[in-house]
Motif scaffolding. Structure first.
Motif, PDB file in Angstrom:
ATOM      1  N   PHE A 288      66.567  39.838  35.438  1.00 44.81           N
ATOM      2  CA  PHE A 288      65.862  40.402  34.475  1.00 44.81           C
ATOM      3  C   PHE A 288      66.140  41.729  34.412  1.00 44.81           C
ATOM      4  CE2 PHE A 288      63.153  39.858  38.222  1.00 44.81           C
ATOM      5  CZ  PHE A 288      62.727  41.213  38.454  1.00 44.81           C
ATOM      6  N   HIS A 289      65.928  42.555  33.344  1.00 42.17           N
ATOM      7  CA  HIS A 289      66.184  44.041  32.923  1.00 42.17           C
ATOM      8  C   HIS A 289      67.742  44.188  33.488  1.00 42.17           C
ATOM      9  CE1 HIS A 289      64.146  45.695  36.672  1.00 42.17           C
ATOM     10  NE2 HIS A 289      65.357  46.176  36.784  1.00 42.17           N
ATOM     11  N   HIS A 290      68.915  43.210  33.415  1.00 38.62           N
ATOM     12  CA  HIS A 290      69.960  43.327  33.698  1.00 38.62           C
ATOM     13  C   HIS A 290      71.067  43.283  32.525  1.00 38.62           C
ATOM     14  CE1 HIS A 290      73.536  42.719  36.318  1.00 38.62           C
ATOM     15  NE2 HIS A 290      72.920  42.096  37.333  1.00 38.62           N
ATOM     16  N   GLY A 291      72.076  44.155  32.742  1.00 41.03           N
ATOM     17  CA  GLY A 291      73.322  44.363  31.845  1.00 41.03           C
ATOM     18  C   GLY A 291      74.246  42.943  32.213  1.00 41.03           C
ATOM     19  N   MET A 292      75.097  42.798  31.206  1.00 41.27           N
ATOM     20  CA  MET A 292      75.897  41.758  31.590  1.00 41.27           C
ATOM     21  C   MET A 292      77.016  41.885  32.593  1.00 41.27           C
ATOM     22  SD  MET A 292      76.867  38.872  30.575  1.00 41.27           S
ATOM     23  CE  MET A 292      78.020  37.373  30.721  1.00 41.27           C
ATOM     24  N   ALA A 293      76.739  40.912  33.880  1.00 41.15           N
ATOM     25  CA  ALA A 293      77.303  41.044  35.261  1.00 41.15           C
ATOM     26  C   ALA A 293      78.693  40.544  35.201  1.00 41.15           C
ATOM     27  CB  ALA A 293      76.577  40.138  36.128  1.00 41.15           C
ATOM     28  N   THR A 294      79.607  41.116  35.734  1.00 42.98           N
ATOM     29  CA  THR A 294      81.007  40.811  36.151  1.00 42.98           C
ATOM     30  C   THR A 294      81.018  39.492  36.506  1.00 42.98           C
ATOM     31  OG1 THR A 294      82.024  42.837  36.378  1.00 42.98           O
ATOM     32  CG2 THR A 294      83.097  41.135  36.859  1.00 42.98           C
ATOM     33  N   VAL A 295      80.306  38.874  37.726  1.00 42.64           N
ATOM     34  CA  VAL A 295      80.268  37.825  38.352  1.00 42.64           C
ATOM     35  C   VAL A 295      79.922  36.621  37.477  1.00 42.64           C
ATOM     36  CG1 VAL A 295      77.674  37.970  39.471  1.00 42.64           C
ATOM     37  CG2 VAL A 295      79.594  36.697  40.643  1.00 42.64           C
ATOM     38  N   VAL A 296      78.823  36.769  36.242  1.00 42.11           N
ATOM     39  CA  VAL A 296      78.535  36.036  35.502  1.00 42.11           C
ATOM     40  C   VAL A 296      79.701  35.534  34.610  1.00 42.11           C
ATOM     41  CG1 VAL A 296      77.191  35.340  33.405  1.00 42.11           C
ATOM     42  CG2 VAL A 296      76.259  36.413  35.452  1.00 42.11           C
TER      43      VAL A 296
ATOM     44  N   LEU B  91      84.291  32.133  33.155  1.00 42.00           N
ATOM     45  CA  LEU B  91      85.880  31.860  33.017  1.00 42.00           C
ATOM     46  C   LEU B  91      86.118  30.600  34.074  1.00 42.00           C
ATOM     47  CD1 LEU B  91      88.278  32.702  31.958  1.00 42.00           C
ATOM     48  CD2 LEU B  91      88.752  34.489  33.418  1.00 42.00           C
ATOM     49  N   THR B  92      85.538  30.567  35.080  1.00 41.43           N
ATOM     50  CA  THR B  92      86.036  29.614  36.059  1.00 41.43           C
ATOM     51  C   THR B  92      85.616  28.104  35.606  1.00 41.43           C
ATOM     52  OG1 THR B  92      85.515  30.869  38.082  1.00 41.43           O
ATOM     53  CG2 THR B  92      85.450  28.537  38.585  1.00 41.43           C
ATOM     54  N   GLY B  93      84.486  28.129  34.863  1.00 38.90           N
ATOM     55  CA  GLY B  93      84.144  26.732  34.256  1.00 38.90           C
ATOM     56  C   GLY B  93      82.882  26.368  34.550  1.00 38.90           C
ATOM     57  N   LEU B  94      81.916  27.205  34.871  1.00 42.50           N
ATOM     58  CA  LEU B  94      80.751  27.014  35.227  1.00 42.50           C
ATOM     59  C   LEU B  94      79.474  27.138  34.210  1.00 42.50           C
ATOM     60  CD1 LEU B  94      81.979  27.073  37.962  1.00 42.50           C
ATOM     61  CD2 LEU B  94      80.076  27.740  38.961  1.00 42.50           C
ATOM     62  N   PRO B  95      78.676  26.182  33.723  1.00 39.74           N
ATOM     63  CA  PRO B  95      77.697  26.712  32.890  1.00 39.74           C
ATOM     64  C   PRO B  95      76.619  27.404  33.764  1.00 39.74           C
ATOM     65  CG  PRO B  95      77.282  24.401  33.570  1.00 39.74           C
ATOM     66  CD  PRO B  95      78.650  24.822  34.288  1.00 39.74           C
ATOM     67  N   VAL B  96      76.045  28.491  32.862  1.00 39.97           N
ATOM     68  CA  VAL B  96      74.922  29.207  33.728  1.00 39.97           C
ATOM     69  C   VAL B  96      73.629  29.066  33.264  1.00 39.97           C
ATOM     70  CG1 VAL B  96      74.416  31.806  33.791  1.00 39.97           C
ATOM     71  CG2 VAL B  96      76.865  31.154  33.373  1.00 39.97           C
ATOM     72  N   VAL B  97      72.927  29.108  34.185  1.00 39.13           N
ATOM     73  CA  VAL B  97      71.314  28.738  34.131  1.00 39.13           C
ATOM     74  C   VAL B  97      70.661  30.014  34.377  1.00 39.13           C
ATOM     75  CG1 VAL B  97      69.288  27.864  34.828  1.00 39.13           C
ATOM     76  CG2 VAL B  97      71.342  26.581  34.599  1.00 39.13           C
ATOM     77  N   CYS B  98      69.997  30.768  33.221  1.00 39.26           N
ATOM     78  CA  CYS B  98      69.535  32.122  33.213  1.00 39.26           C
ATOM     79  C   CYS B  98      68.254  32.116  32.494  1.00 39.26           C
ATOM     80  CB  CYS B  98      70.620  33.189  32.661  1.00 39.26           C
ATOM     81  SG  CYS B  98      70.727  32.861  31.120  1.00 39.26           S
ATOM     82  N   ILE B  99      67.522  33.163  32.347  1.00 38.40           N
ATOM     83  CA  ILE B  99      66.187  33.285  31.887  1.00 38.40           C
ATOM     84  C   ILE B  99      66.441  34.283  30.559  1.00 38.40           C
ATOM     85  CG2 ILE B  99      64.816  32.576  33.637  1.00 38.40           C
ATOM     86  CD1 ILE B  99      63.956  35.491  34.291  1.00 38.40           C
ATOM     87  N   GLU B 100      65.393  34.156  29.697  1.00 35.77           N
ATOM     88  CA  GLU B 100      65.693  35.315  28.581  1.00 35.77           C
ATOM     89  C   GLU B 100      65.180  36.432  28.954  1.00 35.77           C
ATOM     90  OE1 GLU B 100      63.327  33.943  24.975  1.00 35.77           O
ATOM     91  OE2 GLU B 100      61.412  34.013  26.007  1.00 35.77           O
ATOM     92  N   GLY B 101      65.796  37.502  28.454  1.00 38.67           N
ATOM     93  CA  GLY B 101      65.189  38.820  28.247  1.00 38.67           C
ATOM     94  C   GLY B 101      65.971  39.825  28.575  1.00 38.67           C
ATOM     95  N   ASP B 102      67.328  39.561  28.866  1.00 37.11           N
ATOM     96  CA  ASP B 102      68.255  40.493  29.039  1.00 37.11           C
ATOM     97  C   ASP B 102      69.739  40.146  28.490  1.00 37.11           C
ATOM     98  OD1 ASP B 102      69.515  38.792  30.922  1.00 37.11           O
ATOM     99  OD2 ASP B 102      68.824  39.888  32.745  1.00 37.11           O
ATOM    100  N   ALA B 103      70.782  41.130  28.839  1.00 35.29           N
ATOM    101  CA  ALA B 103      71.961  40.874  28.226  1.00 35.29           C
ATOM    102  C   ALA B 103      72.694  39.467  28.554  1.00 35.29           C
ATOM    103  CB  ALA B 103      72.900  41.883  28.622  1.00 35.29           C
ATOM    104  N   ILE B 104      72.169  38.987  29.668  1.00 39.24           N
ATOM    105  CA  ILE B 104      72.766  37.820  30.332  1.00 39.24           C
ATOM    106  C   ILE B 104      72.414  36.863  29.435  1.00 39.24           C
ATOM    107  CG2 ILE B 104      73.251  36.240  32.234  1.00 39.24           C
ATOM    108  CD1 ILE B 104      72.988  38.779  34.037  1.00 39.24           C
ATOM    109  N   GLY B 105      70.868  36.628  29.289  1.00 36.77           N
ATOM    110  CA  GLY B 105      70.300  35.385  28.626  1.00 36.77           C
ATOM    111  C   GLY B 105      70.774  35.694  27.103  1.00 36.77           C
ATOM    112  N   ARG B 106      70.897  36.840  26.434  1.00 42.89           N
ATOM    113  CA  ARG B 106      71.514  37.195  25.121  1.00 42.89           C
ATOM    114  C   ARG B 106      72.921  36.473  24.880  1.00 42.89           C
ATOM    115  NH1 ARG B 106      68.630  41.832  25.464  1.00 42.89           N
ATOM    116  NH2 ARG B 106      70.349  43.013  25.991  1.00 42.89           N
ATOM    117  N   ALA B 107      73.770  36.444  25.813  1.00 37.27           N
ATOM    118  CA  ALA B 107      74.983  36.063  25.929  1.00 37.27           C
ATOM    119  C   ALA B 107      75.228  34.483  26.146  1.00 37.27           C
ATOM    120  CB  ALA B 107      75.925  36.771  26.807  1.00 37.27           C
ATOM    121  N   ILE B 108      74.383  34.041  26.969  1.00 33.35           N
ATOM    122  CA  ILE B 108      74.510  32.689  27.458  1.00 33.35           C
ATOM    123  C   ILE B 108      73.897  31.682  26.157  1.00 33.35           C
ATOM    124  CG2 ILE B 108      73.831  30.735  28.997  1.00 33.35           C
ATOM    125  CD1 ILE B 108      76.084  32.849  29.962  1.00 33.35           C
ATOM    126  N   LYS B 109      72.573  32.416  25.892  1.00 31.26           N
ATOM    127  CA  LYS B 109      71.875  31.399  24.790  1.00 31.26           C
ATOM    128  C   LYS B 109      71.895  29.905  25.384  1.00 31.26           C
ATOM    129  CE  LYS B 109      73.249  34.633  21.338  1.00 31.26           C
ATOM    130  NZ  LYS B 109      73.990  34.833  19.741  1.00 31.26           N
TER     131      LYS B 109
END
Length: 433
Positions: free
Chosen positions: A329-337, A342-360
């Motif tokens: 939470f309150h996180h910008g897009m992380a390189t590790v994500v 890119l490796t081919g892993l679906p991401v589980v995250c929560i809404e409210g920061d840049a990662i959530g907006r990117a993954i949807k």
């Protein structure tokens, strides 16, 4: 007639400058490859920009040896030049670790501005760019030098109210303090206000949290990219999982990185799923608490804490994984994500920061927050869906790879930056008429 001749000459000058490589002076507090985070972002941007422009980078002096080792194994771009700068030793002494980091960073920016002004007496630059140091509540020293100036990507996330209510007292106090410091600096720091006033363009991944007075010069821009290189990720072509679902968390073990949510949700998920494990990569202040949480739980033996590991080991851990869990939470897009995508892993995250907006719901599952449900329960539900529906997990994995390659490639992002540079140089020429 004289005016017409002058206008024609100016148009020719503008056309010539648009075709020729531009001179770009970049400020990048971090700029190195192999360690991820902002250093990797800075490195990838400047090396890509140097393919089309003459790029000069002011960065930390302690990176000189790091760069020398890097260029022993990969060619150094002829158009990439580094200017190494640090404050006197007394400042570095008090900055050790992360103690007084913000104070050091602030004064480093002042020094960068003075260094840039001296450099401009010897070298002409078309554009000045504060690239790395993405806090929109800290100034950019390079703004002290004359010329068209790009600020960003900068920004800052707010903690979702429902997440904030779930945090322990110490984390809530820290979050409030962060927002108070940001508010004070944005409103009253003259250096920061000067930085914002100087910017021809302000790039931000979080335009909704930026001050309204920036709106006319604001452009949405992705903060982080990924290079499709074996030194960062080994993309899968086969997305089949094994008998056990391998869930991976990788990052600093801090509250806002989502480490507590990840462990709590995984342990609760294990209570109803006997064929899954969690691998935790990273270290930080929460590690002891998380290990104790796992020890107290009947299924805690299914959580493995690897601590900090080398990049090549991280790449292999990601490649052996099936799901990447990153409830930040309150996180910008992380390189590790992006490495996980890119490796081919679906991401589980929560809404409210840049990662959530990117993954949807395209590159994984973004957990929607509701007053009627616990965020941990939402993460458990997402993990259960991916464990039970492998066809969906594989579709999301393939989509994650495509999004990382297309939307977040440094080729795409650097081309967008070059376009912005040309635009503001053209505007500067027109104003000079």
């Amino acid at each position: 007639m004289i005016r017409s001749t002058s206008s024609t000459a100016m148009n020719r000058q503008q056309s010539t400058r648009a075709k020729q490589p531009m001179g770009i002076l970049v400020s990048a507090y971090s700029c190195e490859t192999g360690r991820g985070s902002e250093g990797e972002i800075g490195w990838r941007f400047v090396t890509h920009l140097a393919r089309d422009h003459e790029v000069w980078v002011i960065t930390r002096a302690n990176l000189r040896a790091v760069h020398a080792r890097t260029f022993e194994t990969e060619p150094r771009p002829k158009s990439l030049h580094f200017i190494y700068f640090d404050l006197p030793w007394i400042f570095r002494f008090y900055k050790r670790g992360k103690r007084f980091f913000l104070v050091y960073y602030y004064f480093w920016q002042i020094g960068v501005g003075l260094r840039a002004r001296r450099l401009m007496r010897e070298q002409r630059f078309d554009v000045l760019h504060h690239l790395i140091g993405g806090m929109d509540w800290m100034p950019a020293g390079i703004s002290l030098a004359p010329g068209p100036f790009v600020w960003g990507p900068v920004g800052s996330e707010n903690t979702h109210p429902l997440i904030f209510a779930d945090l322990p007292l110490a984390s809530r106090v820290k979050d409030r303090s962060r927002r108070a410091i940001r508010w004070v600096l944005r409103g009253f720091d003259p250096f920061l206000r000067f930085t914002a006033s100087r910017a021809s363009v302000i790039l931000s991944q979080t335009p909704e949290t930026m001050p309204r007075r920036y709106k006319q010069r604001m452009r949405p821009f992705e903060q982080t990219g990924i290079a499709d290189l074996p030194s960062l990720a080994r993309p899968k072509s086969d997305f089949e999982r094994g008998e056990r679902l391998q869930i991976v968390f990788a990052g600093e073990l801090k509250d806002w990185k989502g480490a507590w949510f990840a462990c709590a949700a995984a342990l609760k998920f294990f209570e109803n799923d006997a064929h899954s494990d969690l691998i935790v990569v990273g270290d930080g202040p929460l590690r002891a608490d998380l290990e104790s949480m796992a020890l107290r739980h009947p299924q805690g033996h299914r959580v493995r804490f690897l601590g900090e590991i080398a990049m090549d080991q991280l790449i292999e851990v990601l490649r052996s994984g099936d799901v990447f869990l990153y409830p930040s939470f309150h996180h910008g897009m992380a390189t590790v994500v992006l490495q996980a995508m890119l490796t081919g892993l679906p991401v589980v995250c929560i809404e409210g920061d840049a990662i959530g907006r990117a993954i949807k719901q395209e590159a994984g599952i973004t957990v929607t927050l509701s007053p009627d449900s616990d965020p941990v329960d939402g993460i458990v539900s997402a993990l259960s869906e991916l464990a039970k529906d492998d066809a969906r997990r594989q579709r999301l994995a393939k989509s994650a790879q495509t999004i990382a390659r297309e939307r977040f490639s440094y080729e795409t992002l650097s081309a967008a930056l070059s376009k912005i540079y040309k635009e503001i140089v053209s505007v500067d020429v027109v104003r000079a008429r």
